[in-house]
Design a protein around this motif. Structure first.
Motif, PDB file in Angstrom:
ATOM      1  N   CYS A  34       1.114  -1.450   0.055  1.00 48.22           N
ATOM      2  CA  CYS A  34       0.344   0.395   0.412  1.00 48.22           C
ATOM      3  C   CYS A  34       1.327   0.604  -0.271  1.00 48.22           C
ATOM      4  O   CYS A  34       1.553   1.448   0.912  1.00 48.22           O
ATOM      5  N   ALA A  35       1.186   2.544  -1.434  1.00 46.92           N
ATOM      6  CA  ALA A  35       1.774   3.077  -1.271  1.00 46.92           C
ATOM      7  C   ALA A  35       0.740   4.916  -1.190  1.00 46.92           C
ATOM      8  O   ALA A  35      -0.435   4.432  -1.156  1.00 46.92           O
ATOM      9  N   SER A  77       5.188   8.848   7.942  1.00 45.17           N
ATOM     10  CA  SER A  77       5.645   8.148   9.322  1.00 45.17           C
ATOM     11  C   SER A  77       4.880   9.058  10.759  1.00 45.17           C
ATOM     12  O   SER A  77       5.132   8.272  11.794  1.00 45.17           O
ATOM     13  N   SER A  78       3.806   9.618   9.972  1.00 42.51           N
ATOM     14  CA  SER A  78       3.381  10.525  11.190  1.00 42.51           C
ATOM     15  C   SER A  78       2.045   9.680  11.484  1.00 42.51           C
ATOM     16  O   SER A  78       1.379   9.887  13.093  1.00 42.51           O
ATOM     17  N   TYR A  79       1.277   8.278  10.957  1.00 45.21           N
ATOM     18  CA  TYR A  79       0.294   8.164  11.490  1.00 45.21           C
ATOM     19  C   TYR A  79       0.374   6.065  11.289  1.00 45.21           C
ATOM     20  O   TYR A  79       1.278   5.854  10.943  1.00 45.21           O
ATOM     21  N   SER A  89       5.241   4.650  14.300  1.00 45.69           N
ATOM     22  CA  SER A  89       6.951   3.740  14.052  1.00 45.69           C
ATOM     23  C   SER A  89       7.537   2.083  13.449  1.00 45.69           C
ATOM     24  O   SER A  89       9.046   1.965  13.099  1.00 45.69           O
ATOM     25  N   GLY A  90       6.153   1.644  13.243  1.00 42.82           N
ATOM     26  CA  GLY A  90       6.170  -0.141  12.930  1.00 42.82           C
ATOM     27  C   GLY A  90       6.891  -0.885  14.309  1.00 42.82           C
ATOM     28  O   GLY A  90       6.675  -1.879  13.941  1.00 42.82           O
ATOM     29  N   ARG A 112       5.882  -2.105   8.205  1.00 41.81           N
ATOM     30  CA  ARG A 112       5.956  -0.504   7.103  1.00 41.81           C
ATOM     31  C   ARG A 112       7.827  -0.311   6.658  1.00 41.81           C
ATOM     32  O   ARG A 112       8.767  -0.340   7.280  1.00 41.81           O
ATOM     33  N   ASP A 113       7.512   1.168   5.744  1.00 42.49           N
ATOM     34  CA  ASP A 113       8.624   0.609   5.718  1.00 42.49           C
ATOM     35  C   ASP A 113       8.510   2.773   5.122  1.00 42.49           C
ATOM     36  O   ASP A 113       8.143   3.035   4.462  1.00 42.49           O
ATOM     37  N   ASN A 114       8.931   3.897   5.944  1.00 39.84           N
ATOM     38  CA  ASN A 114       8.643   4.444   6.715  1.00 39.84           C
ATOM     39  C   ASN A 114       9.264   5.866   4.888  1.00 39.84           C
ATOM     40  O   ASN A 114       8.716   6.996   4.833  1.00 39.84           O
TER      41      ASN A 114
END
Length: 120
Positions: free
Chosen positions: A22-23, A30-32, A54-55, A72-74
């Protein structure tokens, strides 16, 4: 505004694996928190997994615990759902969403969905 675009769905045999992506765009990713939901034909949309900003923290529905992994990859503004040991009952449209919690009311932006079909 947040734009979310899912990809990676498809047809797979029972026991197989898929990874959904999901892009996100439109806000500082990274704020949500981010979540995955799914909706099978004739059924209500149901929570699958959620991950913190942050994951470092995640949570799963009991039905997928031990088989699915959210990450996730921020740096890439992308959240993933690795799905292993897939079952026919996992067949659904999968949606990523921006928000928190394990109910749809905690989410304010949604992607268009990606179809996952698991054959027996």
């Amino acid at each position: 505004q947040v734009q979310l675009v899912e990809s990676g769905g498809g047809l797979v045999q029972a026991g197989g694996s898929l990874r959904l992506s999901c892009a996100a765009s439109g806000r500082t990713f990274s704020s949500y928190g981010m979540g995955w939901f799914r909706q099978a034909p004739g059924k209500e949309r149901e929570f699958v997994a959620v991950i913190s900003r942050s994951g470092g923290t995640s949570a799963y529905a009991d039905s997928v615990k031990g088989r699915f992994t959210i990450s996730r990859d921020n740096a890439k503004n992308t959240v993933y759902l690795q799905m292993n040991s897939l079952k026919p009952e996992d067949t659904a449209v999968y949606y990523c969403a921006h928000g928190v919690g394990n109910t749809a009311t905690g989410y304010d932006y949604w992607g268009q969905g990606t179809q996952v079909t698991v054959s027996s």
